[in-house]
Motif scaffolding. Structure first.
Motif, PDB file in Angstrom:
ATOM      1  N   ASN A  45       9.055  -5.728   1.734  1.00 53.03           N
ATOM      2  CA  ASN A  45       9.092  -5.502   3.189  1.00 53.03           C
ATOM      3  C   ASN A  45      10.443  -5.639   3.681  1.00 53.03           C
ATOM      4  O   ASN A  45      11.218  -5.123   4.425  1.00 53.03           O
ATOM      5  N   PHE A  57       9.647   3.413   7.567  1.00 51.15           N
ATOM      6  CA  PHE A  57       8.596   2.446   6.968  1.00 51.15           C
ATOM      7  C   PHE A  57       7.654   3.161   6.296  1.00 51.15           C
ATOM      8  O   PHE A  57       7.350   4.360   6.276  1.00 51.15           O
ATOM      9  N   LEU A 105       5.095  -1.507   5.941  1.00 51.80           N
ATOM     10  CA  LEU A 105       6.175  -2.306   5.251  1.00 51.80           C
ATOM     11  C   LEU A 105       7.589  -1.624   6.034  1.00 51.80           C
ATOM     12  O   LEU A 105       7.650  -0.298   6.034  1.00 51.80           O
TER      13      LEU A 105
END
Length: 195
Positions: A45, A57, A105
């Motif tokens: 992340n 993401f 993430l």
């Protein structure tokens, strides 16, 4: 043995490069081998936050299966829940959604992740998929959806994993018709085994 399905936001070269970065980060060392998946997800992340500046993401579903103990460990980072089908004592198949884990993430700096373990049985079925499967539209704009997916998996759950996969993809194609696919359609069907 580990199984992973992921999906990066957007399309094109930048999304492909980000998926390559994720693949590399998960492969060396392999997730779950030397570090708890919770901590590995935190590191991934942070890496994505730095590399994509919050513009892109990724969702990710990771699981490992130990055929000796028949334990599935999984972490779902904002991905569609995988399906775990287990046979009930009356012979019917019961679908369980593997949803625990955390957010996508590369979006939230204060994200927290949790790995969950479940006890499986020999012959159980795991179905991992991307949103291109369940969100495939027909000509009326209706999506294929989870209910159709679960129905097909339950109908074919006694068959080999390859046959289950072909049945799902065939049903999605029949539902969507001849139009172009709007999103990647990723599907992984695994029949669990005993050591």
């Amino acid at each position: 043995v580990s199984f992973v399905v992921g999906d990066v936001s957007g399309h094109g070269i930048s999304s492909a490069l980000l998926m390559g970065l994720i693949h590399g980060a998960m492969s060396n060392p392999p997730w779950g081998a030397s570090e708890d998946p919770d901590r590995a997800a935190l590191r991934l992340n942070e890496l994505l936050l730095v590399k994509s500046s919050g513009e892109r993401f990724a969702s990710l579903f990771w699981c490992s299966y130990d055929p000796a103990s028949r334990v599935i460990r999984y972490l779902n980072a904002g991905h569609l829940p995988a399906l775990w089908l287990r046979r009930e004592t009356n012979g019917t198949w019961h679908p369980v959604r593997l949803a625990e884990g955390g957010p996508v993430l590369g979006l939230l700096s204060a994200a927290a992740f949790k790995t969950t373990s479940v006890s499986a049985s020999e012959g159980d079925l795991l179905v991992l998929f991307s949103d291109g499967i369940t969100e495939a539209p027909n000509r009326h704009g209706e999506q294929f959806g989870d209910d159709r997916l679960i129905a097909i998996v339950k109908e074919t759950a006694d068959l080999p994993a390859r046959t289950v996969s072909k049945a799902i993809l065939g049903a999605v194609r029949a539902f969507a018709g001849d139009g172009p696919t709007l999103d990647d359609q990723t599907l992984l069907v695994v029949r669990l085994w005993r050591a």
